[in-house]
Design an enzyme around this catalytic site. Structure first.
Site, PDB file in Angstrom:
ATOM      1  N   HIS A 104      -0.262   0.293   4.998  1.00 53.31           N
ATOM      2  CA  HIS A 104       0.289   1.627   5.215  1.00 53.31           C
ATOM      3  C   HIS A 104       0.185   2.039   6.678  1.00 53.31           C
ATOM      4  O   HIS A 104       1.084   2.690   7.213  1.00 53.31           O
ATOM      5  CB  HIS A 104      -0.424   2.650   4.337  1.00 53.31           C
ATOM      6  N   GLU A 129       3.292  -8.568  -3.685  1.00 56.39           N
ATOM      7  CA  GLU A 129       2.574  -7.810  -4.722  1.00 56.39           C
ATOM      8  C   GLU A 129       2.247  -8.703  -5.919  1.00 56.39           C
ATOM      9  O   GLU A 129       1.249  -8.486  -6.614  1.00 56.39           O
ATOM     10  CB  GLU A 129       3.389  -6.585  -5.170  1.00 56.39           C
ATOM     11  N   ARG A 147      -8.747   1.466 -10.327  1.00 57.86           N
ATOM     12  CA  ARG A 147      -7.324   1.381 -10.033  1.00 57.86           C
ATOM     13  C   ARG A 147      -7.115   1.192  -8.531  1.00 57.86           C
ATOM     14  O   ARG A 147      -6.123   0.622  -8.096  1.00 57.86           O
ATOM     15  CB  ARG A 147      -6.579   2.646 -10.498  1.00 57.86           C
ATOM     16  N   LYS A 197       2.538   6.431 -10.848  1.00 61.60           N
ATOM     17  CA  LYS A 197       2.426   7.062  -9.524  1.00 61.60           C
ATOM     18  C   LYS A 197       3.825   7.301  -8.989  1.00 61.60           C
ATOM     19  O   LYS A 197       4.631   6.367  -8.890  1.00 61.60           O
ATOM     20  CB  LYS A 197       1.692   6.143  -8.564  1.00 61.60           C
ATOM     21  N   HIS A 220       7.854  -2.578   3.008  1.00 64.47           N
ATOM     22  CA  HIS A 220       6.556  -2.322   2.388  1.00 64.47           C
ATOM     23  C   HIS A 220       5.806  -3.603   2.011  1.00 64.47           C
ATOM     24  O   HIS A 220       4.644  -3.781   2.368  1.00 64.47           O
ATOM     25  CB  HIS A 220       6.769  -1.430   1.162  1.00 64.47           C
ATOM     26  N   ASN A 248      -4.795  -1.266  -4.437  1.00 63.34           N
ATOM     27  CA  ASN A 248      -4.474  -0.979  -3.043  1.00 63.34           C
ATOM     28  C   ASN A 248      -4.873  -2.109  -2.103  1.00 63.34           C
ATOM     29  O   ASN A 248      -4.813  -1.942  -0.883  1.00 63.34           O
ATOM     30  CB  ASN A 248      -5.153   0.323  -2.604  1.00 63.34           C
ATOM     31  N   HIS A 302      -3.247  -2.476   1.175  1.00 64.85           N
ATOM     32  CA  HIS A 302      -2.430  -1.293   1.416  1.00 64.85           C
ATOM     33  C   HIS A 302      -2.972  -0.372   2.513  1.00 64.85           C
ATOM     34  O   HIS A 302      -2.205   0.370   3.105  1.00 64.85           O
ATOM     35  CB  HIS A 302      -2.244  -0.492   0.117  1.00 64.85           C
ATOM     36  N   ARG A 330       9.348  21.410 -14.962  1.00 60.69           N
ATOM     37  CA  ARG A 330       7.920  21.065 -15.134  1.00 60.69           C
ATOM     38  C   ARG A 330       7.701  19.807 -15.963  1.00 60.69           C
ATOM     39  O   ARG A 330       6.635  19.625 -16.553  1.00 60.69           O
ATOM     40  CB  ARG A 330       7.130  22.217 -15.754  1.00 60.69           C
ATOM     41  N   LYS A 360      -1.197  -5.199 -14.012  1.00 61.89           N
ATOM     42  CA  LYS A 360      -1.118  -3.800 -13.594  1.00 61.89           C
ATOM     43  C   LYS A 360      -1.392  -2.876 -14.777  1.00 61.89           C
ATOM     44  O   LYS A 360      -2.117  -1.883 -14.657  1.00 61.89           O
ATOM     45  CB  LYS A 360       0.246  -3.489 -12.992  1.00 61.89           C
ATOM     46  N   GLU A 392      -6.772   6.851 -10.898  1.00 63.47           N
ATOM     47  CA  GLU A 392      -7.405   6.269  -9.727  1.00 63.47           C
ATOM     48  C   GLU A 392      -8.697   6.972  -9.331  1.00 63.47           C
ATOM     49  O   GLU A 392      -8.878   7.371  -8.181  1.00 63.47           O
ATOM     50  CB  GLU A 392      -6.412   6.253  -8.546  1.00 63.47           C
TER      51      GLU A 392
END
Ligand SMILES: NC(=O)c1ccc[n+]([C@@H]2O[C@H](COP(=O)([O-])OP(=O)(O)OC[C@H]3O[C@@H](n4cnc5c(N)ncnc54)[C@H](O)[C@@H]3O)[C@@H](O)[C@H]2O)c1
Ligand SMILES: NC(=O)c1ccc[n+]([C@@H]2O[C@H](COP(=O)([O-])OP(=O)(O)OC[C@H]3O[C@@H](n4cnc5c(N)ncnc54)[C@H](O)[C@@H]3O)[C@@H](O)[C@H]2O)c1
Lengths: 377, 377
Positions: free
Chosen positions: A261, A195, A250, A153, A276, A254, A257, A131, A236, A246
């Protein structure tokens, strides 16, 4: 930070990420991987479970293991195949099993050594192991250094889409070793550069202009490269500090993206056809063209964005993808399953110009479809 | 809470769990499953992905689906096989896939309908789905109502041990429907009772004494049962509010669990031989005998604990497990892999008497071994 650790960072550029009791530092500089043992020790770990991929293991694992062992730490490594397909629940199971077999405990560390794939996979594994075990991110690709290793993330892909399974799990330290980039394939460096350019396009037109002037030095290495990495990390870190989970801006990160994606999904994450960062490059060029088509941004800005990305050798159109892509309706279908969908509305990052991006939460699917058709025509 | 939701809870006992912006309520009463649609709607969900097991689906899924649909929600269900073996990463993959196929989005809800197995599995799935979707816990076993549905611990098992892979993910609401227990097998009710008794043994001697007097009414149903559930939830909520992530005295809730988990691991989670609550019952009896053997607790208290558990029909010795268990050294090995190990030291919950439990962080492995040998002799 202890004095010893402070001394270690004298030559590294330090970017703080301010998140209350989850705050941490990003160090950017040369020779940082050789310090990983001392750094892990300063964090109080006894055991370190390194997670890396085959390519990075060949180039960098021995010196990391040496550094850990020299610091008196009990070090073990789990090596996964390189490539996006390692971001799966199956691979997560293998990694977690390896870390448990190495008896990594709550006070120990998982060290993610690699590009964004390893960072996302290992970070997620650390987050669910017992955990939650701490993670040290040691990004070795440009993309990972300027983006994926920072912000917490983590996650893996599902057959329904990218990054649909994961956690927010902030690292305890990020070591961005500029030397590590020396072994990175040129194509991957270029993809990571997309990026870097993104931060200029979001809200820093001066940075974008500087990249337009100095991109050759960034590619060549040396101080301009380190500067560009540090500037990207600062950008960032600022966004993440404002909006860790987010709920708000935030989402600006993206930019490029949602289209990107969808294209990655369409080629089924086949890195031979599209990696990517290339997807992001095409996606950003598209986001600016879409913004222009909607009358939001000047045509010149869309052209300028496309021109710079093309100059450095990045693709800027879905038609540039080897083998081609599906039709507009199919691409739109990929976007709908993306998690940036709320209540059925499409969320896009659009722009009013270079450095003037914003979150648009209810973009009309019809307009997206018409735009995609024009892009594929 | 909105007026409508407040009105709904008029007849239910409400136990608040205070965790800042992660605070929520536990409702305990009759007919709560019939309210699940209205409750989910009050939480702002549009879609609800129910996760349940085959037994609970047969007994309770239809009325939950009806309630959700009647509230105008888009409801779907993923049904897993009953039993501890569903707490695996493989099954997690199936559940997450089902929730993604149902297009559960960030603002929607996962509804965990079942015992602790479903609660742990579905809660973990909610936590990793799109990096976090809210979860409504609708516990249907006594154990889940008084323990596992409250506090946010979720997870699955590994071949290295129980609950070694998971997340802290607080539910947004807990609906403990007392009616649901009417279909629970007697053996499972009894097993859950071990966790009820645990709260008395930890720090509430008056509650333990009341259980000694009134346990028959708790088993029979009616207000004394609801009272015992509510008292247990209050006790758990208080501990969780003090120590959400188990850095300190939340560990008290593990009374009986270090021995119990070792026994469960030893029978390979074969519920035909030992269910979790039975393991806890044996573990608590052992923890008191171990405390007495160490000279910490009076022998009489250890005897009293064993006597009450035996009176209600629970096992109190590892020798009571059908088929027997491994030798002391093997059992100790199971404990070492348990995540309640820090820096190689064994952490146990020991007691100075009934209602006087405490966390002992550096219990000598030799003493544990000797005690285990005496227990198995
Ligand atoms: N978590 C986040 O916030 C975030 C942000 C952006 C991207 N991502 C994710 O990052 C991933 C892409 O990352 P990536 O582009 O780094 O991909 P990657 O990790 O697959 O690395 C690209 C390739 O370069 C190799 N490589 C990496 N470092 C090397 C080195 N120093 N020397 C030699 N080879 C090296 C890798 O083995 C791989 O073949 C995607 O899965 C994307 O979803 C995550
Ligand atoms: N997360 C936590 O904090 C926490 C705390 C304690 C225990 N647990 C976990 O909980 C699990 C044990 O929970 P459990 O004892 O509820 O086991 P369980 O979920 O397997 O339920 C026991 C049996 O009863 C059946 N059942 C449940 N409700 C029923 C109903 N109303 N009618 C008919 N049948 C019903 C189930 O199908 C199952 O066969 C273990 O995995 C344990 O690790 C978690």
């Amino acid at each position: 930070m202890a004095d010893a650790a402070r001394a270690l960072s004298d030559e590294a550029e330090v970017v703080p990420v301010s998140l209350g009791d989850r705050s941490y530092e990003i160090l950017i500089g040369r020779g940082l991987l050789e310090q990983s043992g001392a750094r892990a020790k300063a964090l109080g770990a006894r055991k370190v479970g390194v997670v890396t991929d085959e390519n990075v293991a060949a180039a960098h694992l021995p010196r990391v293991m040496e550094s850990l062992t020299a610091a008196g730490l009990d070090a073990s490594a789990v090596v996964v195949p390189a490539g996006e397909s390692s971001k799966s629940l199956d691979r997560l199971a293998t990694v977690v099993d390896g870390l448990l077999a190495a008896r990594i405990e709550r006070k120990d560390l998982v060290l993610a050594l690699g590009g964004g794939v390893v960072g996302d996979l290992a970070g997620f594994a650390a987050s669910v192991l017992r955990r939650g075990v701490r993670c040290l991110q040691a990004p070795t690709s440009l993309l990972a250094q300027v983006d994926s290793s920072v912000g917490g993330k983590t996650g893996v892909n599902s057959r329904h889409g990218k990054n649909l399974i994961g956690a927010f799990h902030q690292p305890s330290l990020v070591l961005a070793d500029a030397d590590a980039l020396d072994t990175l394939p040129e194509r991957e460096f270029r993809a990571g550069y997309a990026e870097v350019a993104k931060y200029g396009l979001i809200d820093d037109p001066a940075f974008f202009a500087r990249l337009e002037r100095n991109w050759r030095q960034v590619f060549a290495g040396g101080p301009e490269r380190t500067n560009a990495i540090a500037a990207s990390c600062r950008a960032k870190a600022a966004v993440v500090a404002r909006d860790e989970h987010e709920h708000g801006d935030r989402a600006l990160l993206n930019l490029g993206h949602t289209f990107g994606h969808a294209l990655e999904a369409d080629v089924r994450y086949d890195g031979a056809r599209l990696v990517h960062g290339e997807g992001v490059a095409i996606g950003m060029a598209m986001a600016f063209r879409f913004s222009a088509a909607l009358g939001l941004a000047p045509e010149e800005d869309a052209a300028r964005v496309g021109a710079h990305l093309a100059t450095v050798g990045l693709p800027t159109s879905p038609k540039a993808i080897p083998g081609g892509v599906s039709d507009a309706a199919t691409l739109l279908g990929h976007m709908r399953q993306d998690k940036k969908v709320e209540g059925g509305k499409l969320t896009f990052i659009l722009a009013r110009g270079v450095g003037k991006s914003f979150v648009a939460r209810d973009v009309d699917a019809e307009k997206v479809l018409a735009f995609l058709e024009s892009e594929l025509a």
